[in-house]
Scaffold this motif. Structure first.
Motif, PDB file in Angstrom:
ATOM      1  N   ARG A   1      39.716  -8.177 -16.143  1.00 49.35           N
ATOM      2  CA  ARG A   1      39.572  -9.572 -15.752  1.00 49.35           C
ATOM      3  C   ARG A   1      38.971  -9.664 -14.351  1.00 49.35           C
ATOM      4  NH1 ARG A   1      44.886 -12.548 -18.314  1.00 49.35           N
ATOM      5  NH2 ARG A   1      45.079 -11.174 -20.106  1.00 49.35           N
ATOM      6  N   GLU A   2      38.510 -10.847 -14.043  1.00 52.25           N
ATOM      7  CA  GLU A   2      37.848 -11.055 -12.767  1.00 52.25           C
ATOM      8  C   GLU A   2      38.612 -12.091 -11.951  1.00 52.25           C
ATOM      9  OE1 GLU A   2      33.343 -11.147 -12.289  1.00 52.25           O
ATOM     10  OE2 GLU A   2      33.869 -13.260 -11.979  1.00 52.25           O
TER      11      GLU A   2
ATOM     12  N   HIS B   1      38.000 -20.699 -17.140  1.00 56.49           N
ATOM     13  CA  HIS B   1      38.840 -19.777 -16.390  1.00 56.49           C
ATOM     14  C   HIS B   1      40.197 -20.417 -16.109  1.00 56.49           C
ATOM     15  CE1 HIS B   1      35.267 -17.432 -15.934  1.00 56.49           C
ATOM     16  NE2 HIS B   1      34.671 -18.310 -15.141  1.00 56.49           N
TER      17      HIS B   1
ATOM     18  N   GLU C   1      39.597 -14.929 -14.606  1.00 57.35           N
ATOM     19  CA  GLU C   1      38.846 -14.954 -15.859  1.00 57.35           C
ATOM     20  C   GLU C   1      39.659 -14.280 -16.953  1.00 57.35           C
ATOM     21  OE1 GLU C   1      34.492 -13.630 -17.628  1.00 57.35           O
ATOM     22  OE2 GLU C   1      35.334 -12.612 -15.875  1.00 57.35           O
ATOM     23  N   HIS C   2      39.688 -14.901 -18.129  1.00 58.17           N
ATOM     24  CA  HIS C   2      40.432 -14.352 -19.259  1.00 58.17           C
ATOM     25  C   HIS C   2      39.495 -13.651 -20.230  1.00 58.17           C
ATOM     26  CE1 HIS C   2      44.678 -15.978 -19.186  1.00 58.17           C
ATOM     27  NE2 HIS C   2      44.138 -16.405 -18.059  1.00 58.17           N
ATOM     28  N   HIS C   3      40.092 -12.731 -21.005  1.00 56.18           N
ATOM     29  CA  HIS C   3      39.323 -12.019 -22.011  1.00 56.18           C
ATOM     30  C   HIS C   3      38.973 -12.909 -23.202  1.00 56.18           C
ATOM     31  CE1 HIS C   3      39.412  -8.070 -20.320  1.00 56.18           C
ATOM     32  NE2 HIS C   3      40.722  -8.025 -20.272  1.00 56.18           N
TER      33      HIS C   3
ATOM     34  N   ARG D   1      47.541  -5.897 -11.175  1.00 53.03           N
ATOM     35  CA  ARG D   1      46.154  -5.628 -11.557  1.00 53.03           C
ATOM     36  C   ARG D   1      45.346  -4.957 -10.443  1.00 53.03           C
ATOM     37  NH1 ARG D   1      46.966 -11.249 -13.807  1.00 53.03           N
ATOM     38  NH2 ARG D   1      46.802 -11.068 -16.081  1.00 53.03           N
TER      39      ARG D   1
END
Length: 604
Positions: free
Chosen positions: A534-535, A556, A584-586, A507
């Motif tokens: 994502r974060e 999360h 973090e997820h979508h 990513r």
């Protein structure tokens, strides 16, 4: 196809002949002398002396200046024993490479392991340890400088003949075998090169090419190298291309470029290197630069060693605040947040010396910064060469390791760090007696400004760089990593690097920093927006006390936690000396699985 011109040194021509060239503007005449007995006059062509003569790989030669001074070739591909001895012709075309399809790896996959070849048994010793490094999760080894130095041991930054790998480490072919084996294991090889100065012994350039230096500009090592002269620029660019093309290394780390007076040279060198290397290869250029010149990181250089990041973390981990740590001890938590969100801390800000340092760096991607908790400088420049295992609390160091290995910055490990080696890494040399005494006394006096060393009797306890014991104390025993006391730390590094490979590296391209905010004293929450939307968020607390998390963690997926219990997680409490990395997820259905994922990742 590469674009390359070789002017300096001995270049084999085939059919048993070699062309020899020496830039010697101050010489009246130069002779080429072979160890086998022949001495031949060289042809003068303006400031150059050249001759094509019968010679093949392995032949020993030197130059005789003005019929009186024998000197080695400053661009010798190898030396017979030492800097003052005969130079050797090296025919790079004779080595049979096994890994011919290697093109390197993209920069975002990089995990660097810095090592000293001499302390690992030379090129053959490093080769033997490559499988262990691959299993650890390392994707690149960085060899401390290989330039031929005086004596049989040196920490690397006293090189005098830059084109010759030091004879004490092995032959050019043994170095190529090391690189070949690394590539077969998927490991890149970087070489640390020193272009800002020559070592104090073995450099004869002033005897026949005084224009190589600027007498009007002085550095800690003497007159500055004159990068305004085309011949000087060509010398160093040819050296860089030798490593990249003849030895097929994957990148170069340029030492202390802030000591190079002509900043234009650095941009020009990067451009010429990239023009000369085939486009299909991944080539990575890295800087050490006290000036924090962010501009260079968009002028052909991949990344810079982030000393700011190291210095603020070292201060928070150890409490040390003297020397250059004084620039990081005030408002330390704010500086930690700035480093995590913008890369450099000093971006034009005034240092303790009252001078501005650095350029704005917040626009650069996180992979422009190489992060480390230890390296050769930060350990070797300590009076007693202590590692962080001796200076910081175990829990705090492990929390910082989570940040090191899971943040989007490129991580660098220093040899032995992964298992918590306790052997020092000392500054060591092998100089002649008079120089050895001056180096020993000079090093001890360097520490006089530190309160602990303000007494002569204390400074005299600092190890003598020239003593063989100083070198031997720095040797690592890699079998130590299997001992029970070290297995836990080694497992931590392996687990975090496996997570980095699986969750972070895919990513990373296009990742941008999304800010950092202060949670409390010595506690910061940092965020990065990854390429899939994502974060990544890393919360780290290097204080003894707990802090409340805001925003909350719920929703999360936890990648890794250090000293955070289930109860802490449910109540959004970050305990002292802890760290937590979350992703973090979508989708909401994935987010609801966070506590279950947390339980599987939790190490308490």
């Amino acid at each position: 196809m590469s674009m390359r011109t070789q002017h300096f040194g001995a270049v084999t021509q085939g059919k048993g002949y070699t062309r020899f060239s020496l830039w010697a503007p101050d010489a009246r005449d130069v002779h080429l002398q072979f160890r086998k007995g022949d001495t031949l006059p060289m042809e003068r062509r303006q400031e150059w002396f050249e001759l094509t003569a019968a010679a093949t790989g392995g032949d020993a030669y030197r130059f005789i200046i003005n019929n009186e001074l024998p000197v080695p070739d400053p661009a010798a591909g190898a030396q017979h024993h030492d800097v003052h001895n005969w130079s050797l012709v090296v025919d790079h075309s004779t080595y049979q490479w096994n890994c011919n399809d290697w093109r390197g790896r993209p920069w975002h996959e990089t995990v660097i392991y810095e090592l000293h070849a001499g302390l690992m048994g030379g090129f053959s010793g490093v080769t033997k340890h490559l499988p262990l490094l691959m299993e650890l999760g390392v994707t690149a080894i960085e060899l401390m400088p290989l330039h031929e130095f005086p004596g049989s041991r040196n920490w690397g930054y006293d090189g005098a003949l830059l084109f010759a790998p030091d004879a004490s480490y092995g032959t050019p072919d043994e170095l190529k075998h090391l690189i070949d084996c690394a590539h077969e294991l998927g490991i890149m090889v970087f070489v640390d090169v020193v272009y800002n100065h020559f070592g104090p012994d073995g450099n004869y350039l002033n005897n026949y090419a005084s224009h190589f230096f600027r007498p009007d500009v002085h550095t800690p090592w003497g007159a500055a190298i004159d990068f305004q002269r085309n011949e000087v620029r060509e010398f160093f660019i040819e050296n860089a291309l030798m490593w990249l093309l003849d030895y097929r290394v994957d990148g170069l780390r340029f030492d202390a470029v802030h000591a190079i007076q002509d900043a234009d040279f650095l941009a020009a060198m990067a451009a010429q290197i990239r023009a000369a290397v085939p486009a299909e290869r991944h080539i990575h250029l890295m800087l050490e630069n006290e000036n924090n010149s962010a501009t260079l990181l968009s002028q052909g250089y991949n990344a810079q060693w982030n000393d700011d990041g190291h210095n603020i973390l070292h201060h928070l981990l150890t409490g040390e605040h003297e020397g250059y740590y004084a620039d990081f001890s005030e408002r330390a938590t704010e500086k930690l947040a700035r480093f995590l969100s913008e890369g450099f801390i000093y971006q034009g800000d005034t240092t303790r010396h009252g001078k501005p340092r650095g350029e704005p760096s917040g626009h650069l991607p996180p992979t422009s910064f190489i992060l480390f908790l230890q390296n050769h400088d930060q350990v070797g420049n300590r009076a007693f060469g202590e590692r962080l295992t001796q200076l910081a609390r175990k829990e705090a160091l492990e929390a910082a390791t989570v940040l090191l290995l899971l943040s989007p910055m490129v991580p660098l490990l220093f040899m032995g760090e992964e298992w918590g080696a306790e052997q020092p890494f000392l500054y060591f040399t092998d100089h002649k007696p008079e120089l050895a005494t001056a180096v020993r006394d000079g090093r001890r006096n360097e520490f006089a400004a530190f309160s602990f060393f303000n007494r002569d009797d204390v400074r005299e306890q600092i190890p003598d760089p020239n003593a063989l014991e100083t070198f031997n104390q720095s040797r690592l025993d890699f079998a130590e990593c299997l001992q029970p006391a070290h297995r836990e730390r080694l497992s931590l590094y392996r687990e975090l690097l496996a997570l980095r490979k699986k969750e972070i590296i895919p990513r990373l391209p296009g990742t941008v920093a999304a800010g950092a905010h202060i949670l409390g004293d010595k506690a910061v929450s940092a965020r990065w927006l990854l390429n899939d939307g994502r974060e990544l968020r890393i919360d780290i607390n290097l204080s003894e006390g707990a802090v409340t998390i805001n925003p909350a963690w719920n929703g999360h997926r936890v990648l890794y936690s250090h000293r955070v219990s289930d109860d802490d997680y449910q109540h959004n409490i970050l305990p002292g000396l802890s760290a937590l990395a979350i992703l973090e997820h979508h989708h909401q259905d994935e987010a609801t699985q966070a506590p279950e994922s947390y339980a599987s990742a939790n190490d308490d």
